[in-house]
Scaffold this active site. Structure first.
Site, PDB file in Angstrom:
ATOM      1  N   LYS A  22       0.840  -1.203   0.000  1.00  0.00           N
ATOM      2  CA  LYS A  22       0.000   0.000   0.000  1.00  0.00           C
ATOM      3  C   LYS A  22       0.872   1.248   0.000  1.00  0.00           C
ATOM      4  CE  LYS A  22      -3.933  -2.236   2.176  1.00  0.00           C
ATOM      5  NZ  LYS A  22      -4.529  -2.715   3.438  1.00  0.00           N
ATOM      6  N   GLN A  68      -4.844  -1.396   9.478  1.00  0.00           N
ATOM      7  CA  GLN A  68      -4.800  -2.736   8.894  1.00  0.00           C
ATOM      8  C   GLN A  68      -5.436  -3.755   9.840  1.00  0.00           C
ATOM      9  OE1 GLN A  68      -3.790  -3.393   5.783  1.00  0.00           O
ATOM     10  NE2 GLN A  68      -4.165  -5.590   5.982  1.00  0.00           N
ATOM     11  N   ASP A 117     -11.179   3.032   3.995  1.00  0.00           N
ATOM     12  CA  ASP A 117     -11.633   1.637   3.913  1.00  0.00           C
ATOM     13  C   ASP A 117     -13.155   1.566   3.746  1.00  0.00           C
ATOM     14  OD1 ASP A 117      -9.762  -0.465   3.957  1.00  0.00           O
ATOM     15  OD2 ASP A 117      -9.299  -0.110   6.073  1.00  0.00           O
TER      16      ASP A 117
HETATM   17  N1  GUN Z   1      -7.220  -6.719   6.050  1.00  0.00           N
HETATM   18  C1  GUN Z   1      -7.604  -7.470   4.997  1.00  0.00           C
HETATM   19  N2  GUN Z   1      -8.253  -6.711   4.085  1.00  0.00           N
HETATM   20  C2  GUN Z   1      -8.281  -5.457   4.576  1.00  0.00           C
HETATM   21  C3  GUN Z   1      -8.781  -4.226   4.075  1.00  0.00           C
HETATM   22  O1  GUN Z   1      -9.365  -4.135   3.000  1.00  0.00           O
HETATM   23  N3  GUN Z   1      -8.593  -3.146   4.874  1.00  0.00           N
HETATM   24  C4  GUN Z   1      -7.964  -3.234   6.081  1.00  0.00           C
HETATM   25  N4  GUN Z   1      -7.863  -2.119   6.791  1.00  0.00           N
HETATM   26  N5  GUN Z   1      -7.481  -4.360   6.564  1.00  0.00           N
HETATM   27  C5  GUN Z   1      -7.627  -5.466   5.807  1.00  0.00           C
END
Ligand code: GUN
Length: 298
Positions: free
Chosen positions: A55, A99, A122
């Site tokens: 990311k 995350q 998100d």
């Molecule tokens: N963990 C797995 N997928 C995601 C996501 O799309 N966003 C976040 N914040 N954590 C994750």
């Protein structure tokens, strides 16, 4: 052999990222700053570490500012909430992503709902979930939004199509169903307690698999000509590649499902790259809304 079209999520995501990067330049000219994305990682989950690194790299490559916060696995909830509050108030931060999963001592819902909804890239905050459910402007969860873009590209108008979403998570299944409803699909959500998932799936024009069970969807679940979207990314043993080796596979048995599908996403190279592209897009959208800058629709 298969006649199914393989939906190239990697190529599509690259086009989307190019478009985002161009709009970041416009944003920068208008405001004198670039959109900033803060990513918070608690602990050392290896998969999460890979996602966070990806990311950050992709954020920077798109011309945006990446801010990483790595906290110890024994961080308490109050400390994390204090960091979120600092990021909420930081004018240089347009998007905040924590995350998941979080360690057991931290209540993930409390943390997600502490993020300012307009910085919640998100789209997991209850305010954004509610806005999506009621058809109002929101920040939309990245993975289902990526699936929707692929579906629109593949099928055009989705109205009247029967979509079956297998999986009911807050991250994918539920928002995916809302998005498809917003496109005027007839939507069914199937889950672990659903009776006769197979015959339900056989009725689907659009079949979205988001259950986290390797290759559970096979040819018997797929109606001839259906569009199959595989959200799963599962790491499974691959002894054929050597001892202790693994391979990535989806929730769909690709070879079996592709015999019947009209179009299908592969794993890897399908939905996965779309998630990060949509995160970058959401960061740009959040920044543009906060600064009153107009950007193009997708
Ligand atoms: N963990 C797995 N997928 C995601 C996501 O799309 N966003 C976040 N914040 N954590 C994750």
């Amino acid at each position: 052999m298969t006649d199914a079209k393989i939906i190239d999520g990697k190529a599509f995501s690259e086009k989307l990222v190019t478009q985002v990067a161009a709009e970041v330049e416009v944003f920068a000219k208008a405001t004198g700053q670039v959109p900033g994305l803060a990513v918070v990682l608690v602990g050392e989950n290896p998969a999460s570490q890979v996602y966070v690194r990806n990311k950050s790299e992709r954020t920077t490559a798109a011309g945006m500012r990446s801010i990483e916060h790595r906290l110890d696995c024994d961080t308490d909830e109050a400390s994390l909430l204090a960091l979120i509050e600092t990021l909420n108030q930081d004018d240089m931060v347009d998007g905040i992503l924590v995350q998941l999963p979080l360690p057991d001592q931290i209540n993930a819902d409390a943390v997600i709902n502490a993020i300012r909804p307009d910085k919640d890239v998100d789209g997991f905050h209850v305010v954004n979930a509610g806005l999506l459910a009621t058809g109002q402007e929101s920040l939309v969860p990245c993975t289902p939004f990526g699936c929707l873009l692929l579906l629109r590209d593949q099928l055009g108008d989705l109205s009247g199509l029967h979509a079956v979403v297998v999986g009911r998570s807050n991250i994918v299944g539920k928002p995916m169903a809302q998005l498809l409803l917003g496109e005027s699909c007839t939507v069914t959500i199937a889950h672990s307690r659903t009776k006769d998932v197979e015959s339900l799936c056989q009725q689907a024009d659009i079949l979205v698999a988001a259950v986290g069970r390797p290759e559970m969807i096979t040819d018997v679940h797929v109606k001839k000509g259906a569009t199959v979207i595989d959200v799963g990314i599962n790491r499974v043993p691959a002894p054929e590649r050597g001892e202790g080796k693994f391979r990535l596979t989806g929730d769909v048995d690709f070879d079996a499902a592709a015999k019947k599908a009209g179009a299908i996403t592969p794993v890897p190279g399908g939905v996965g790259p779309m998630t990060i592209a949509c995160l970058l897009r959401n960061t740009l959208v959040a920044a543009a809304r906060r600064h009153g800058v107009t950007i193009g629709k997708i």
